[in-house]
Design a protein around this motif. Structure first.
Motif, mmCIF file in Angstrom:
data_model
loop_
_atom_site.group_PDB
_atom_site.id
_atom_site.type_symbol
_atom_site.label_atom_id
_atom_site.label_comp_id
_atom_site.label_asym_id
_atom_site.label_seq_id
_atom_site.Cartn_x
_atom_site.Cartn_y
_atom_site.Cartn_z
ATOM 1 N N ASN A 559 29.910 -8.803 7.724
ATOM 2 C CA ASN A 559 28.531 -8.667 8.222
ATOM 3 C C ASN A 559 28.424 -7.605 9.310
ATOM 4 O O ASN A 559 27.716 -7.784 10.301
ATOM 5 N N VAL A 561 27.343 -4.079 11.116
ATOM 6 C CA VAL A 561 26.178 -3.199 11.149
ATOM 7 C C VAL A 561 26.616 -1.754 11.369
ATOM 8 O O VAL A 561 26.131 -0.834 10.701
ATOM 9 N N LEU A 577 28.610 -6.660 14.699
ATOM 10 C CA LEU A 577 28.198 -7.494 13.586
ATOM 11 C C LEU A 577 26.735 -7.880 13.716
ATOM 12 O O LEU A 577 26.096 -7.672 14.753
ATOM 13 N N THR A 578 26.186 -8.455 12.660
ATOM 14 C CA THR A 578 24.758 -8.796 12.640
ATOM 15 C C THR A 578 24.390 -9.844 13.684
ATOM 16 O O THR A 578 23.243 -9.919 14.121
ATOM 17 N N GLY A 862 28.070 -4.325 4.491
ATOM 18 C CA GLY A 862 28.463 -5.180 5.592
ATOM 19 C C GLY A 862 29.963 -5.266 5.806
ATOM 20 O O GLY A 862 30.412 -5.863 6.790
#
Length: 872
Positions: A559, A561, A577-578, A862
């Motif tokens: 995940n 970004v 990460l998200t 991701g």
């Protein structure tokens, strides 16, 4: 006999005899001593116009008959390897004798272009006729003179002829101090390279040597060459070693000095130098060996002459903290970090000069002498060099001789330094090694034989603790007794059991677990400027590890970004990460991973205490994150204040940057960090040696300062020593080393929508998805196929760009295309050493973010994928 002395240069026999009366040596030119017309040394040449031909920083001294301007060819078009052997031999002989201004003018005229047989004949004729007096004046200064008379045992030396700037002193009765009581004073090195041999001090205090042994320089009592290390007999308490053409010396922990060449007997080849019992450092040149004593004075002696009466004190030098010799000159660091040099001053054509201050040099902490050049580490870890520069051995990006110090481009955090005949090497923070200058025999360790006027990283080296640059080879000591060498190997001086030269590091037999085999490097061919410039990679020095992935490695993050990687060696990288967490992996020597083991981690680990990060920036050895509220938090090395918390204390956990709020973007260089604020201004902190903070000074800042003259910024990026901002009108402004010490708008860039900064180059994504790059281009990092117009070939519709050490990338449609350096596999393929125009990264599709530096990484769906040629 040295490789260069075999090429027909005349020999001079050194003689002993009674000490002569003190004589006044030839005076140095007035500009050297008074600075009346002294050139001004800039921190580094500007770039951004024609990167391949930097303008000289200052005019050279007037010549009676100015030579025409030198042809300057891109580094990749220079001749190299065996095709230049005659050129190297002639030039090396010239460097060692500096036969008057006429030879210097010939050298300036022909530059790095091949010196033909006719040129060699002319030079020899000049030396034998009109310049005979100049050659005689230099006396014992030549390397050939040092090898003309076979050396004798040190114990049999009875009389000496002190130099003109020294006085003879009677040997004292030594009272050895207990072992291991040597004061912590001056610089000591564990490894040294002579003309064709190498010696290293092992951790137990013994010394091993390998290579040529025709004068007993290996100290094993024989006269047989050895391509593998042999033990020096009788040396058991060594802490440092030095080597010259035909001999070697060790500094013992009790302050005594032991030397070996043609010793008293094969059973006892080592002799103690009488009168030395308080040495703290030693160094050897062609004509003398010197010891730095605990009281800050310097004493010298001649090992290879037939007569010797004791020591000669360099009476003008006091309070010295470090010394270095090579060829025919010696330099010492004295009070206040000033440097004084004596002997044959590089560039001044003045033999037997007394100690003379180097103009403009202050703050030096360590000194290294080369064939006709000298370099020093100054406070803050930068490197300054001066003297002859025909092979780029000053590292300033030019091949122009310098009479005042100039910065070696891109070197920061230097902790050790060594000079060769016409190259130099430095260990930088983290234990990486960079070398620059001549590379005809692979002495730069870059895997090819291209010269480089700017420092280049030596691949596969980390954790280095000692470095030696020799005649045409280099060696490094890693942890323990792990020694690796590269370069010329005709006498086995690489220590790998062969006499085959190698352009990449090989393990020394019995002292390293690294591979000791090496395939001959393939010379880099010149590509046509009109075609995409892709150069085959030279053969590897060892078989490629089967575990090395040639396709991107999945970091097992699902995940991500965005991702950022450092340009250091070894590198580290981080991803946001998200959920706002930050994951980092790679080198962790200074805590730049924000947690985890100090030896680093091949798998991502989470940085503790980071709340809702939106961006991350990876400097060489520090990392910063943009968090909620526009705050910035940093962790890792803080030697220059790059963490921005008001201190210089490093931290393995995030600390909040003082005085920054409302930030929208961040960028990190080697030792500095910047933040873009919501009002369009920029604030920077950390190292500022070359004005990379943009506040109009060169003073390091432990807290953020505002960049002068920048407003309306929408993006910020940082190279190793420079910074750039994207302005809301589509222009770009840059400041710092290799760009401009003042904040300046980059000419020719309009309609930019994104920017990226490499070590010494930058790129801009402009409207329409094309890419323009400017700055350094010695590895094709501008992507213009050698056209020199800065427009990257074959790129349109790009949506993102990235720039690293000497490589660049762009996302184009579903592909990632990269160009430039590929020595660490940044291009994702082992088929090229560098590419001067974009190539598609294989095995990668659908990337949404890309970064390049010490490795290249991309975010795909991701997931984070990274690739490099060395094992992960």
């Amino acid at each position: 006999m040295s490789r260069d002395s075999e090429k027909g240069a005349q020999k001079t026999t050194l003689t002993g005899g009674d000490a002569p009366a003190r004589m006044t040596p030839n005076a140095a030119p007035s500009w050297w001593t008074t600075g009346a017309s002294e050139p001004t040394a800039e921190s580094a040449p500007e770039s951004g116009g024609e990167p391949a031909t930097p303008e000289p920083e200052a005019p050279e001294p007037a010549d009676p008959e100015p030579a025409p301007a030198r042809d300057r060819l891109p580094a990749r078009h220079r001749l190299a390897g065996s095709s230049n052997r005659a050129r190297l031999a002639v030039r090396s002989a010239m460097a060692r004798t500096w036969i008057g201004t006429e030879v210097a003018r010939l050298n300036a005229r022909f530059g790095r272009r091949t010196v033909t047989l006719v040129s060699a004949i002319v030079i020899v004729a000049l030396a034998a006729t009109g310049l005979a007096a100049s050659s005689a004046l230099m006396g014992s200064s030549s390397a050939e003179a040092a090898s003309a008379t076979p050396p004798v045992a040190v114990s049999s030396i009875e009389s000496a002829s002190p130099s003109a700037n020294s006085k003879a002193v009677a040997p004292s009765t030594m009272t050895p101090r207990p072992a291991n009581t040597l004061p912590s004073f001056g610089h000591r090195t564990r490894i040294a390279i002579g003309d064709q041999h190498t010696c290293v001090v092992l951790q137990d205090g013994t010394v091993m040597c390998w290579g040529a042994n025709n004068y007993g320089q290996l100290g094993d009592g024989s006269r047989s060459n050895s391509p593998v290390p042999v033990l020096v007999k009788g040396v058991i308490h060594a802490v440092a070693v030095t080597a010259t053409d035909n001999g070697s010396c060790a500094l013992s922990s009790d302050g005594s000095v032991e030397c070996w060449e043609v010793g008293p007997s094969p059973e006892s080849p080592v002799s103690v130098i009488p009168g030395i019992d308080d040495a703290v450092a030693i160094t050897a040149g062609h004509s003398s060996t010197c010891a730095l004593r605990a009281n800050g004075t310097v004493a010298c002696w001649q090992l290879w002459t037939m007569a010797f009466a004791g020591l000669s004190v360099v009476e003008e030098v006091s309070g010295a903290t470090d010394i270095a010799s090579f060829a025919d000159h010696t330099c010492a660091i004295v009070q206040g970090g000033a440097v004084e040099c004596w002997g044959l001053l590089a560039g001044a054509h003045t033999p037997n000069s007394p100690p003379t201050p180097v103009p403009g040099m202050t703050g030096a902490t360590q000194i290294a002498a080369g064939g006709v050049h000298t370099c020093a580490i100054i406070e803050g870890g930068r490197v300054e060099c001066w003297g002859g520069n025909y092979d780029g051995q000053l590292g300033d990006g030019t091949d122009t001789d310098r009479y005042t110090p100039v910065f070696a481009r891109g070197v920061s955090g230097a902790i050790a330094l060594s000079g060769g005949v016409s190259h130099a090497c430095a260990i930088v923070a983290g234990g990486g090694v960079s070398c620059w200058g001549d590379n005809g025999d692979g002495e730069l360790g870059t895997g090819n034989t291209e010269w480089s006027p700017v420092p280049r990283k030596v691949g596969g080296i980390a954790g280095a603790t000692a470095i030696a640059a020799g005649t045409h080879s280099s060696c490094v000591v890693l942890s323990g007794n792990d020694v690796r060498c590269w370069g010329y190997n005709d006498s086995g001086q690489l220590g790998n059991g062969t006499t085959a030269s190698c352009a990449k590091p090989v393990g020394v037999s019995g002292l390293s677990k690294a591979a000791s085999t090496c395939q001959a490097p393939t010379e880099v061919a010149a590509a046509s400027p009109s075609a995409p410039q892709v150069t085959p990679m030279p053969a590897s020095p060892a078989p490629m590890p089967t575990s090395t992935p040639l396709i991107p490695r999945d970091l097992d993050l699902s995940n991500a970004v965005t991702v950022e990687t450092s340009s250091a060696t070894p590198p580290h990288a981080c991803a946001v990460l998200t959920d706002g967490s930050v994951m980092c992996w790679g080198n962790n020597e200074y805590g730049q991973l924000g947690g985890g083991p100090s030896e680093g981690s091949v798998s991502p680990i989470q940085v503790q205490g980071i709340p809702a990060a939106t961006a991350v920036a990876a400097g060489d050895y520090h990392t910063c994150a943009l968090v909620g509220g526009g705050l910035v938090e940093c962790w890792g090395l803080n030697s220059s204040g790059q963490l921005g918390d008001g201190s210089t204390t490093s931290s393995r956990i995030p600390v909040v940057v003082t005085g920054v709020a409302g930030a929208t973007a961040i960028a990190a260089g080697a030792g500095h960090t910047c933040a873009l604020l919501g009002d369009g201004t920029v604030r920077c902190w950390g190292s500022n040696l070359v004005a990379q903070l943009g506040d109009g000074t060169t003073v390091d800042r432990v807290k953020p300062v505002t960049v002068a003259g920048v407003s309306g910024a929408t993006g910020i990026v940082a190279g190793i020593l420079h910074t750039c901002a994207l302005i809301n009108d589509g222009t770009v402004m840059c400041w710092g080393d290799s760009i401009n010490s003042k904040v300046t708008t980059v000419s020719g860039i309009r309609g930019a929508t994104a920017i990226a900064a490499g070590s010494w180059h930058n790129c801009a994504l402009v409207i329409g998805g094309t890419v323009k790059c400017w700055g350094n281009d010695d590895r094709g990092e501008l992507g213009d196929a050698g056209k020199r117009d800065g427009s990257v070939v074959g790129i349109s519709g790009a949506t993102a760009i990235a720039a690293g050490w000497s490589s660049s990338c762009a996302i184009v449609g579903s592909d990632v295309k990269c160009w430039g350096d590929n020595s660490a596999g940044q291009l994702g393929s082992p088929l090229y050493y560098y590419a001067g125009s974009p190539v598609v990264v294989p095995g990668l599709s659908g990337a949404t973010a890309v970064t390049t530096g010490g490795q290249t990484c991309a975010v795909v769906g991701g997931r984070v994928l990274c690739w490099r040629l060395v094992p992960h």
